[in-house]
Design an enzyme around this catalytic site. Structure first.
Site, PDB file in Angstrom:
ATOM      1  N   HIS A 177       7.554  -1.216   0.812  1.00  0.00           N
ATOM      2  CA  HIS A 177       8.169   0.090   1.059  1.00  0.00           C
ATOM      3  C   HIS A 177       9.059  -0.026   2.294  1.00  0.00           C
ATOM      4  CE1 HIS A 177       8.861   4.320   1.645  1.00  0.00           C
ATOM      5  NE2 HIS A 177       8.264   4.562   0.501  1.00  0.00           N
TER       6      HIS A 177
ATOM      7  N   ARG B  56      14.235   1.111  -3.787  1.00  0.00           N
ATOM      8  CA  ARG B  56      13.465   0.624  -2.637  1.00  0.00           C
ATOM      9  C   ARG B  56      13.785  -0.804  -2.225  1.00  0.00           C
ATOM     10  NH1 ARG B  56       7.713   3.502  -3.721  1.00  0.00           N
ATOM     11  NH2 ARG B  56       8.607   5.505  -3.208  1.00  0.00           N
TER      12      ARG B  56
ATOM     13  N   GLU C 198      13.879  11.295  -5.169  1.00  0.00           N
ATOM     14  CA  GLU C 198      13.556  10.121  -4.362  1.00  0.00           C
ATOM     15  C   GLU C 198      14.476   8.984  -4.760  1.00  0.00           C
ATOM     16  OE1 GLU C 198       8.968  10.413  -3.032  1.00  0.00           O
ATOM     17  OE2 GLU C 198       9.262   9.667  -5.044  1.00  0.00           O
TER      18      GLU C 198
ATOM     19  N   SER D 246      -5.771   4.300  -3.452  1.00  0.00           N
ATOM     20  CA  SER D 246      -4.409   4.673  -3.055  1.00  0.00           C
ATOM     21  C   SER D 246      -4.044   6.088  -3.475  1.00  0.00           C
ATOM     22  CB  SER D 246      -3.393   3.711  -3.686  1.00  0.00           C
ATOM     23  OG  SER D 246      -3.460   2.467  -3.069  1.00  0.00           O
ATOM     24  N   THR D 247      -4.639   6.564  -4.564  1.00  0.00           N
ATOM     25  CA  THR D 247      -4.245   7.884  -5.088  1.00  0.00           C
ATOM     26  C   THR D 247      -4.282   8.941  -3.990  1.00  0.00           C
ATOM     27  OG1 THR D 247      -5.008   7.304  -7.299  1.00  0.00           O
ATOM     28  CG2 THR D 247      -4.854   9.668  -6.780  1.00  0.00           C
TER      29      THR D 247
ATOM     30  N   HIS E  42       3.578  -2.349  -0.385  1.00  0.00           N
ATOM     31  CA  HIS E  42       3.287  -0.992  -0.853  1.00  0.00           C
ATOM     32  C   HIS E  42       2.715  -0.947  -2.261  1.00  0.00           C
ATOM     33  CE1 HIS E  42       3.585   3.302  -1.005  1.00  0.00           C
ATOM     34  NE2 HIS E  42       4.508   3.312  -1.941  1.00  0.00           N
TER      35      HIS E  42
ATOM     36  N   ARG F 200       9.276  -0.967  -9.036  1.00  0.00           N
ATOM     37  CA  ARG F 200       8.855   0.358  -9.501  1.00  0.00           C
ATOM     38  C   ARG F 200       9.803   1.439  -9.003  1.00  0.00           C
ATOM     39  NH1 ARG F 200       4.782   4.305  -6.735  1.00  0.00           N
ATOM     40  NH2 ARG F 200       5.673   3.263  -4.935  1.00  0.00           N
TER      41      ARG F 200
ATOM     42  N   GLU G 155      -2.480   0.986 -11.264  1.00  0.00           N
ATOM     43  CA  GLU G 155      -1.811  -0.075 -10.506  1.00  0.00           C
ATOM     44  C   GLU G 155      -2.352  -1.462 -10.832  1.00  0.00           C
ATOM     45  OE1 GLU G 155      -1.037   0.956  -6.463  1.00  0.00           O
ATOM     46  OE2 GLU G 155      -0.360  -1.068  -5.952  1.00  0.00           O
TER      47      GLU G 155
ATOM     48  N   LEU H 210       1.890   7.154 -10.143  1.00  0.00           N
ATOM     49  CA  LEU H 210       0.869   8.151 -10.490  1.00  0.00           C
ATOM     50  C   LEU H 210       1.033   8.509 -11.962  1.00  0.00           C
ATOM     51  CD1 LEU H 210       0.991  10.505  -7.358  1.00  0.00           C
ATOM     52  CD2 LEU H 210      -0.835   8.916  -7.947  1.00  0.00           C
TER      53      LEU H 210
ATOM     54  N   SER I 147     -11.869   4.873  -9.272  1.00  0.00           N
ATOM     55  CA  SER I 147     -11.940   6.336  -9.341  1.00  0.00           C
ATOM     56  C   SER I 147     -10.702   7.007  -8.774  1.00  0.00           C
ATOM     57  CB  SER I 147     -13.187   6.818  -8.598  1.00  0.00           C
ATOM     58  OG  SER I 147     -13.169   6.320  -7.264  1.00  0.00           O
TER      59      SER I 147
HETATM   60  C1  FAD Z   1       0.550   5.567   1.119  1.00  0.00           C
HETATM   61  C2  FAD Z   1       0.869   5.579  -0.349  1.00  0.00           C
HETATM   62  C3  FAD Z   1       1.760   6.502  -0.854  1.00  0.00           C
HETATM   63  C4  FAD Z   1       2.057   6.526  -2.210  1.00  0.00           C
HETATM   64  N1  FAD Z   1       2.881   7.507  -2.699  1.00  0.00           N
HETATM   65  C5  FAD Z   1       3.067   7.585  -4.035  1.00  0.00           C
HETATM   66  C6  FAD Z   1       3.807   8.676  -4.593  1.00  0.00           C
HETATM   67  O1  FAD Z   1       4.255   9.570  -3.898  1.00  0.00           O
HETATM   68  N2  FAD Z   1       3.969   8.697  -5.940  1.00  0.00           N
HETATM   69  C7  FAD Z   1       3.464   7.741  -6.772  1.00  0.00           C
HETATM   70  O2  FAD Z   1       3.650   7.815  -7.998  1.00  0.00           O
HETATM   71  N3  FAD Z   1       2.753   6.708  -6.252  1.00  0.00           N
HETATM   72  C8  FAD Z   1       2.542   6.626  -4.924  1.00  0.00           C
HETATM   73  N4  FAD Z   1       1.803   5.595  -4.412  1.00  0.00           N
HETATM   74  C9  FAD Z   1       1.214   4.641  -5.341  1.00  0.00           C
HETATM   75  C10 FAD Z   1       0.041   5.304  -6.044  1.00  0.00           C
HETATM   76  O3  FAD Z   1      -0.663   6.082  -5.119  1.00  0.00           O
HETATM   77  C11 FAD Z   1      -0.872   4.279  -6.658  1.00  0.00           C
HETATM   78  O4  FAD Z   1      -0.165   3.326  -7.382  1.00  0.00           O
HETATM   79  C12 FAD Z   1      -1.858   4.977  -7.580  1.00  0.00           C
HETATM   80  O5  FAD Z   1      -2.533   5.995  -6.886  1.00  0.00           O
HETATM   81  C13 FAD Z   1      -2.834   3.978  -8.125  1.00  0.00           C
HETATM   82  O6  FAD Z   1      -3.822   4.682  -8.797  1.00  0.00           O
HETATM   83  P1  FAD Z   1      -5.011   3.877  -9.430  1.00  0.00           P
HETATM   84  O7  FAD Z   1      -5.936   4.899  -9.993  1.00  0.00           O
HETATM   85  O8  FAD Z   1      -4.491   2.834 -10.301  1.00  0.00           O
HETATM   86  O9  FAD Z   1      -5.682   3.114  -8.189  1.00  0.00           O
HETATM   87  P2  FAD Z   1      -6.338   3.666  -6.850  1.00  0.00           P
HETATM   88  O10 FAD Z   1      -6.066   5.093  -6.608  1.00  0.00           O
HETATM   89  O11 FAD Z   1      -5.982   2.702  -5.781  1.00  0.00           O
HETATM   90  O12 FAD Z   1      -7.870   3.550  -7.163  1.00  0.00           O
HETATM   91  C14 FAD Z   1      -8.481   2.290  -7.304  1.00  0.00           C
HETATM   92  C15 FAD Z   1      -9.966   2.505  -7.360  1.00  0.00           C
HETATM   93  O13 FAD Z   1     -10.637   1.298  -7.678  1.00  0.00           O
HETATM   94  C16 FAD Z   1     -11.724   1.107  -6.786  1.00  0.00           C
HETATM   95  N5  FAD Z   1     -12.015  -0.325  -6.744  1.00  0.00           N
HETATM   96  C17 FAD Z   1     -11.246  -1.338  -6.300  1.00  0.00           C
HETATM   97  N6  FAD Z   1     -11.872  -2.515  -6.465  1.00  0.00           N
HETATM   98  C18 FAD Z   1     -13.078  -2.240  -7.028  1.00  0.00           C
HETATM   99  C19 FAD Z   1     -14.184  -3.023  -7.421  1.00  0.00           C
HETATM  100  N7  FAD Z   1     -14.216  -4.357  -7.278  1.00  0.00           N
HETATM  101  N8  FAD Z   1     -15.260  -2.404  -7.942  1.00  0.00           N
HETATM  102  C20 FAD Z   1     -15.291  -1.051  -8.091  1.00  0.00           C
HETATM  103  N9  FAD Z   1     -14.257  -0.257  -7.727  1.00  0.00           N
HETATM  104  C21 FAD Z   1     -13.166  -0.850  -7.213  1.00  0.00           C
HETATM  105  C22 FAD Z   1     -11.227   1.713  -5.496  1.00  0.00           C
HETATM  106  O14 FAD Z   1     -12.268   1.988  -4.612  1.00  0.00           O
HETATM  107  C23 FAD Z   1     -10.540   2.966  -6.048  1.00  0.00           C
HETATM  108  O15 FAD Z   1     -11.472   3.977  -6.358  1.00  0.00           O
HETATM  109  C24 FAD Z   1       1.489   5.565  -3.062  1.00  0.00           C
HETATM  110  C25 FAD Z   1       0.602   4.623  -2.561  1.00  0.00           C
HETATM  111  C26 FAD Z   1       0.282   4.624  -1.218  1.00  0.00           C
HETATM  112  C27 FAD Z   1      -0.687   3.617  -0.700  1.00  0.00           C
END
Ligand code: FAD
Length: 553
Positions: free
Chosen positions: A253, A302, A132, A60-61, A363, A398, A387, A404, A30
């Site tokens: 990172h 990076r 960046e 992470s989002t 990271h 990356r 991700e 994002l 989510s």
């Molecule tokens: C501190 C930090 C700063 C960042 N800054 C940036 C930035 O400025 N710009 C940028 O582009 N990116 C940034 N990133 C990277 C970016 O945030 C992530 O790559 C991106 O948010 C990933 O989105 P996602 O929806 O793929 O995964 P996520 O947002 O990680 O969501 C994954 C979801 O899957 C769920 N999940 C996991 N395993 C299971 C399972 N077995 N069953 C059910 N649900 C599960 C989790 O609970 C979560 O809801 C940053 C990351 C971090 C950690």
């Protein structure tokens, strides 16, 4: 070039499902990728179910600071964004996927704004854009100064809450895929924690699964990733017959706040945007050691910065370096970086008057479940985005703030193709994969092995030791079924393939740094290591591909 790696469980030991339900499409996760897919798919599919391991915002989002990269500013073009992305990816990007990302990115961001995400604006009312590492233009849109992810997650949560046709089950961990007789998706098993009739392990029968389960940061001792990032989606996909690609390309990172040697798990990130605003790195003598290392100095890609910091740490014997942002002044810190300011102060460091101790930490997973440019995986009915996926846009490294964007762009694309290719309902076939479970008590040992031998610095000897130690960890099986053991088994599954890919990649490229092979080797190693699994036995295969960074060699 192929290598068989040791066995890990072919599926996770779990109780027989105690309940079943149905949905056309199940979205696992989510964050930005999962909720964008859900909001788009609901327009074309009868029943969309989002399942998420914790609460909606646990991924992470929510933590993203810097922002989202897109060619939105005057003078910028998708073509320039493409070049910066390819260069950062060190020859390992898929050029078609990068083109999709940069061309569809601006519209995807505009749509996010239309959905209700409030980005920062300048005095003229135009969207504020910053720069960046690795970007040659100001193209990072941000929100709340340094709280972009929180704003994006808030806006998406609100949109999903306003869409009653999207069912959401929180505290629901996806355990394994259910496969039909043809090896296509027939459903997913879930463990639901909490009140309600669907407590415990159950099965959702469905026609497609969209994996949006995020990264694998918890493989390492220190990471910027939250606790849910245990590589579940990658492990589950591998067990089901999907291919994992580029696992060795883990981004560390460069500027994560150093809290001492015993601080484990999620650590505070000091966004690259702080350097974008003028902060710079210094060693213990006050030397600006990034100067002369790269034309972009402190804003180099990076991997370059992480390596330079690590090198300096090794040369000087110190466990961290320093980030100097004192000259930015209190007003800028408060306006642009309120979250980072509050975090560093809560750890006893005031960046307005003091240097911030920083060291690299895990990271971002550039690799993951291999997809085509529409998010399709090798398993019929399985899609991956965000991700968890390896769409090919990041290559070996990356580019900042492209992740994002990747979630936005590729979830939109999945929503365009998936409804037209929904498979007929099918019954799960008997599961013949060998079940197993690694003891949850082995997690910290696993993280230590991965950090010390498969972290920023890699050597053949260290990687060979890691393989043996991971094997031993895998042998510590348990009968105690539960989240701890499931996650640890997933961590081991990913770690085993990651360490093997890192051993086979005898070169230094992007975020993969081999001390014993310090040069990039396009002759032998332009291409990808793909991991596949047959009932727990993982094989790595090399898929050659021309180097794609546009740099003549
Ligand atoms: C501190 C930090 C700063 C960042 N800054 C940036 C930035 O400025 N710009 C940028 O582009 N990116 C940034 N990133 C990277 C970016 O945030 C992530 O790559 C991106 O948010 C990933 O989105 P996602 O929806 O793929 O995964 P996520 O947002 O990680 O969501 C994954 C979801 O899957 C769920 N999940 C996991 N395993 C299971 C399972 N077995 N069953 C059910 N649900 C599960 C989790 O609970 C979560 O809801 C940053 C990351 C971090 C950690």
């Amino acid at each position: 070039m192929a290598a068989s790696v040791r066995r890990v469980p072919g599926r996770l030991t779990a109780p027989e499902p105690g309940w079943t339900t149905r949905a056309d499409v199940v979205i696992v996760g989510s964050g930005i990728a999962g909720l964008t897919a859900a909001l788009r798919l609901r327009e074309h599919v009868d029943k969309v179910l989002v399942v998420t391991k914790d609460v909606l915002a646990a991924g992470s989002t929510q933590w993203a600071q810097g922002g989202i990269a897109a060619a939105l500013g005057p003078g910028d073009t998708p073509g320039q964004h493409e070049v910066d992305t390819l260069v950062a990816g060190a020859g390992a990007c898929d050029p078609d996927a990068v083109r999709v990302l940069v061309n569809e990115g601006p519209d995807a961001v505009r749509e996010l704004i239309a959905l209700g995400a409030n980005f920062d604006h300048d005095e003229q009312g135009d969207i504020s854009l910053t720069r960046e590492g690795g970007h040659h233009r100001d193209r990072i849109a941000h929100a709340g100064g340094d709280a972009t992810g929180a704003e994006v997650q808030r806006a998406l949560n609100a949109a999903v809450a306003a869409a009653p046709d999207i069912e959401v089950v929180q505290h629901a961990l996806a355990v394994d895929l259910l496969l039909d007789a043809e090896g296509g998706v027939a459903g997913v098993t879930l463990h639901v924690i909490g009140e309600g009739v669907r407590d415990g392990v159950g099965a959702v029968h469905c026609r497609a699964v969209v994996l949006a389960s995020g990264g694998l940061g918890q493989v390492f001792q220190q990471t910027t990733n939250p606790s849910v990032s245990t590589g579940d989606g990658m492990a589950l996909a591998l067990r089901a017959g999907a291919t994992l690609r580029d696992l060795e390309f883990v981004q560390f990172h460069p500027t994560v706040m150093y809290l001492g040697p015993h601080s484990l798990g999620q650590q505070p990130l000091i966004s690259e945007a702080v350097r974008g605003e003028g902060a710079f790195l210094v060693d213990f003598e006050g030397n600006r050691f990034m100067q002369g290392v790269h034309e972009l100095a402190d804003l180099a890609p990076r991997d370059v910065v992480a390596k330079a910091i690590t090198r300096r740490m090794h040369e000087t014997g110190h466990p961290h370096m320093w980030l100097d942002g004192r000259h930015l002044g209190a007003e800028l810190w408060e306006r642009r970086f309120p979250t980072i300011l509050a975090t560093t102060r809560s750890h006893g460091v005031d960046p307005v008057t003091e240097l911030i101790p920083v060291a690299p930490a895990c990271h971002y997973a550039s690799g993951g479940v291999r997809t085509d440019i529409d998010g399709r995986c090798d398993v019929p009915g399985l899609y991956a985005t965000g991700e968890v996926a390896c769409s090919g846009v990041h290559g070996a490294n990356r580019l900042a703030s492209n992740s994002l964007l990747e979630g936005l762009v590729f979830s939109r694309r999945i929503a365009q193709v998936l409804p037209g290719e929904l498979r007929p309902w099918s019954e799960p076939a008997p599961d013949r994969r060998t079940p197993g479970l690694v003891s949850g008590g082995m997690r910290s040992e696993l993280q230590e092995v991965m950090t010390s031998r498969v972290g920023v610095l890699r050597t053949a000897d260290g990687l060979a030791e890691a393989a043996v130690l991971l094997d031993k960890i895998g042998a510590v099986q348990t009968e105690v079924v539960g989240v701890e053991a499931w996650e640890t088994t997933n961590l081991l599954t990913i770690s085993t393939a990651l360490a093997e890919a890192a051993a086979l990649r005898e070169e230094t490229r992007g975020s993969h740094w081999r001390e014993d092979f310090p040069e990039r080797d396009d002759e032998r190693l332009a291409g990808h290591f793909d991991a596949t699994m047959d009932d727990g036995a993982t094989t790595l295969t090399f898929a050659p591909a021309p180097a794609s960074d546009g740099v003549a060699r």
